[in-house]
Design a protein around this motif. Structure first.
Motif, PDB file in Angstrom:
ATOM      1  N   VAL A   4     -54.376 -74.256  -7.748  1.00 16.80           N
ATOM      2  CA  VAL A   4     -54.199 -75.638  -8.180  1.00 16.80           C
ATOM      3  C   VAL A   4     -53.376 -75.631  -9.457  1.00 16.80           C
ATOM      4  N   SER A   5     -52.281 -76.347  -9.429  1.00 13.85           N
ATOM      5  CA  SER A   5     -51.412 -76.424 -10.600  1.00 13.85           C
ATOM      6  C   SER A   5     -51.887 -77.560 -11.512  1.00 13.85           C
ATOM      7  N   ILE A   6     -52.155 -77.232 -12.761  1.00 10.92           N
ATOM      8  CA  ILE A   6     -52.599 -78.236 -13.731  1.00 10.92           C
ATOM      9  C   ILE A   6     -51.357 -78.863 -14.354  1.00 10.92           C
ATOM     10  N   PRO A   7     -51.265 -80.193 -14.348  1.00  6.79           N
ATOM     11  CA  PRO A   7     -50.100 -80.850 -14.940  1.00  6.79           C
ATOM     12  C   PRO A   7     -49.883 -80.421 -16.389  1.00  6.79           C
ATOM     13  N   ARG A   8     -48.619 -80.304 -16.773  1.00  5.63           N
ATOM     14  CA  ARG A   8     -48.266 -79.835 -18.111  1.00  5.63           C
ATOM     15  C   ARG A   8     -48.909 -80.691 -19.209  1.00  5.63           C
ATOM     16  N   LYS A   9     -48.924 -82.008 -19.021  1.00  4.17           N
ATOM     17  CA  LYS A   9     -49.506 -82.889 -20.038  1.00  4.17           C
ATOM     18  C   LYS A   9     -50.983 -82.583 -20.234  1.00  4.17           C
ATOM     19  N   GLU A  10     -51.689 -82.325 -19.146  1.00  9.93           N
ATOM     20  CA  GLU A  10     -53.110 -81.979 -19.229  1.00  9.93           C
ATOM     21  C   GLU A  10     -53.299 -80.627 -19.917  1.00  9.93           C
ATOM     22  N   GLN A  11     -52.432 -79.677 -19.627  1.00  5.84           N
ATOM     23  CA  GLN A  11     -52.492 -78.369 -20.294  1.00  5.84           C
ATOM     24  C   GLN A  11     -52.320 -78.541 -21.802  1.00  5.84           C
ATOM     25  N   ILE A  12     -51.369 -79.376 -22.188  1.00  2.00           N
ATOM     26  CA  ILE A  12     -51.094 -79.610 -23.609  1.00  2.00           C
ATOM     27  C   ILE A  12     -52.297 -80.264 -24.284  1.00  2.00           C
ATOM     28  N   GLU A  13     -52.876 -81.269 -23.631  1.00  2.00           N
ATOM     29  CA  GLU A  13     -54.031 -81.958 -24.211  1.00  2.00           C
ATOM     30  C   GLU A  13     -55.234 -81.025 -24.356  1.00  2.00           C
ATOM     31  N   THR A  14     -55.449 -80.169 -23.361  1.00  7.03           N
ATOM     32  CA  THR A  14     -56.558 -79.203 -23.428  1.00  7.03           C
ATOM     33  C   THR A  14     -56.321 -78.199 -24.554  1.00  7.03           C
ATOM     34  N   ALA A  15     -55.091 -77.694 -24.644  1.00  2.66           N
ATOM     35  CA  ALA A  15     -54.745 -76.732 -25.704  1.00  2.66           C
ATOM     36  C   ALA A  15     -54.909 -77.362 -27.075  1.00  2.66           C
ATOM     37  N   ALA A  16     -54.446 -78.595 -27.228  1.00  4.60           N
ATOM     38  CA  ALA A  16     -54.555 -79.282 -28.515  1.00  4.60           C
ATOM     39  C   ALA A  16     -56.018 -79.510 -28.884  1.00  4.60           C
ATOM     40  N   THR A  17     -56.830 -79.903 -27.912  1.00  5.77           N
ATOM     41  CA  THR A  17     -58.256 -80.125 -28.172  1.00  5.77           C
ATOM     42  C   THR A  17     -58.923 -78.837 -28.653  1.00  5.77           C
ATOM     43  N   ASP A  18     -58.628 -77.734 -27.984  1.00  3.74           N
ATOM     44  CA  ASP A  18     -59.189 -76.431 -28.385  1.00  3.74           C
ATOM     45  C   ASP A  18     -58.741 -76.048 -29.800  1.00  3.74           C
ATOM     46  N   GLU A  40     -41.612 -73.914 -25.418  1.00  2.00           N
ATOM     47  CA  GLU A  40     -40.855 -74.010 -26.664  1.00  2.00           C
ATOM     48  C   GLU A  40     -41.344 -75.216 -27.459  1.00  2.00           C
ATOM     49  N   ALA A  41     -41.372 -75.062 -28.769  1.00  2.00           N
ATOM     50  CA  ALA A  41     -41.859 -76.145 -29.629  1.00  2.00           C
ATOM     51  C   ALA A  41     -41.051 -77.425 -29.430  1.00  2.00           C
ATOM     52  N   ALA A  42     -39.750 -77.289 -29.270  1.00  2.00           N
ATOM     53  CA  ALA A  42     -38.898 -78.474 -29.117  1.00  2.00           C
ATOM     54  C   ALA A  42     -39.193 -79.237 -27.826  1.00  2.00           C
ATOM     55  N   SER A  43     -39.595 -78.522 -26.787  1.00  2.00           N
ATOM     56  CA  SER A  43     -39.817 -79.182 -25.493  1.00  2.00           C
ATOM     57  C   SER A  43     -41.154 -79.903 -25.406  1.00  2.00           C
ATOM     58  N   ILE A  44     -42.046 -79.657 -26.362  1.00  2.00           N
ATOM     59  CA  ILE A  44     -43.362 -80.309 -26.301  1.00  2.00           C
ATOM     60  C   ILE A  44     -43.233 -81.822 -26.457  1.00  2.00           C
ATOM     61  N   TYR A  45     -42.188 -82.264 -27.179  1.00  2.00           N
ATOM     62  CA  TYR A  45     -42.019 -83.702 -27.423  1.00  2.00           C
ATOM     63  C   TYR A  45     -41.644 -84.475 -26.160  1.00  2.00           C
ATOM     64  N   SER A  46     -41.215 -83.778 -25.134  1.00  2.64           N
ATOM     65  CA  SER A  46     -40.932 -84.474 -23.880  1.00  2.64           C
ATOM     66  C   SER A  46     -42.232 -84.779 -23.125  1.00  2.64           C
ATOM     67  N   HIS A  47     -43.329 -84.136 -23.552  1.00  2.64           N
ATOM     68  CA  HIS A  47     -44.640 -84.352 -22.923  1.00  2.64           C
ATOM     69  C   HIS A  47     -45.604 -85.106 -23.829  1.00  2.64           C
ATOM     70  N   HIS A  53     -51.587 -88.686 -31.120  1.00  2.98           N
ATOM     71  CA  HIS A  53     -51.789 -89.326 -29.820  1.00  2.98           C
ATOM     72  C   HIS A  53     -52.957 -88.659 -29.082  1.00  2.98           C
ATOM     73  N   ILE A  54     -53.064 -87.345 -29.175  1.00  2.00           N
ATOM     74  CA  ILE A  54     -54.169 -86.619 -28.532  1.00  2.00           C
ATOM     75  C   ILE A  54     -55.479 -86.920 -29.247  1.00  2.00           C
ATOM     76  N   LEU A  55     -55.444 -86.934 -30.574  1.00  2.00           N
ATOM     77  CA  LEU A  55     -56.654 -87.245 -31.345  1.00  2.00           C
ATOM     78  C   LEU A  55     -57.170 -88.643 -30.991  1.00  2.00           C
ATOM     79  N   ILE A  56     -56.271 -89.591 -30.888  1.00  2.00           N
ATOM     80  CA  ILE A  56     -56.640 -90.967 -30.523  1.00  2.00           C
ATOM     81  C   ILE A  56     -57.301 -90.972 -29.151  1.00  2.00           C
ATOM     82  N   LYS A  57     -56.679 -90.278 -28.221  1.00  2.00           N
ATOM     83  CA  LYS A  57     -57.201 -90.243 -26.849  1.00  2.00           C
ATOM     84  C   LYS A  57     -58.611 -89.653 -26.818  1.00  2.00           C
ATOM     85  N   ILE A  58     -58.819 -88.544 -27.521  1.00  2.00           N
ATOM     86  CA  ILE A  58     -60.134 -87.891 -27.552  1.00  2.00           C
ATOM     87  C   ILE A  58     -61.176 -88.821 -28.183  1.00  2.00           C
ATOM     88  N   CYS A  59     -60.865 -89.323 -29.370  1.00  2.00           N
ATOM     89  CA  CYS A  59     -61.840 -90.119 -30.118  1.00  2.00           C
ATOM     90  C   CYS A  59     -62.246 -91.388 -29.377  1.00  2.00           C
TER      91      CYS A  59
END
Length: 194
Positions: A4-18, A40-47, A53-59
């Motif tokens: 099962v492929s986890i969407p990139r945005k979900e991977q980023i949100e999980t990584a940020a939460t951790d 790459e750090a530059a490509s994260i802004y496309s996601h 934004h992640i902190l807001i979503k979690i809280c």
């Protein structure tokens, strides 16, 4: 069996939460998040617009879960003690349902910017008030004996919210929630003189 492929945005949100849990929100950069995901750090802004934004979503996701949980409890037609225990069980279930998000929720919310910070604090107060009303109902019915309801709620929530720091070293969630509910209910139950 297909992977099962986890969407990139979900991977980023999980990584940020951790990372927010382990390093803290202020000490986590977009570069840290990108590195943990392996992009790459530059490509994260496309996601991701920003780390806030992640902190807001979690809280706000967790705040809504807590409020919805206690509102369901308030609607039940049970004794005030059963209602109180159900509210504690709901609280513990939400915390243990996602320990990383719970840790971020309880420890990092102060980093929210206005007007979201004030909105979040209002949700916290709404939740605390709901617990106070359940205890007040029990006091009025002569089931609970509590000298200071506000203090009792603050002390109880502080204890429950600490679960995210030590939960791996104790009972499984289904036993932990019942243990806490029984413990706190016994603490506020009116003692009957023999």
């Amino acid at each position: 069996m297909p992977t099962v492929s986890i969407p990139r945005k979900e991977q980023i949100e999980t990584a940020a939460t951790d990372l927010f849990k382990s390093r803290g929100y202020a000490a986590t950069s977009m570069r840290h998040i990108a590195s943990k995901v392996g992009i790459e750090a530059a490509s994260i802004y496309s996601h991701l617009k920003s780390k806030e934004h992640i902190l807001i979503k979690i809280c706000f996701k967790m705040a809504k879960e807590f409020i919805e949980g206690i509102k369901l409890v308030q609607k039940t037609n049970v004794t005030s003690e059963a209602k109180f225990k159900a509210a504690v069980i709901s609280h513990v279930n939400i915390i243990t349902g996602d320990i990383a998000a719970s840790a971020v929720f309880w420890n990092e919310w102060r980093h929210l910017s206005e007007p979201l910070l004030s909105e979040f604090v209002a949700m916290q107060r709404e939740y605390e008030q709901a617990f106070k009303l359940i205890i007040e109902q029990g006091v009025n019915e002569g089931v609970f004996e509590v000298r200071d309801i506000s203090f009792t709620v603050m002390a109880m929530l502080s204890s429950l919210n600490g679960i995210q720091k030590w939960h791996n070293y104790t009972l499984p969630p289904e036993e932990l929630n019942e243990a806490f509910a029984t413990f706190f209910a016994q603490g506020i139950r009116k003692q009957v003189e023999e």
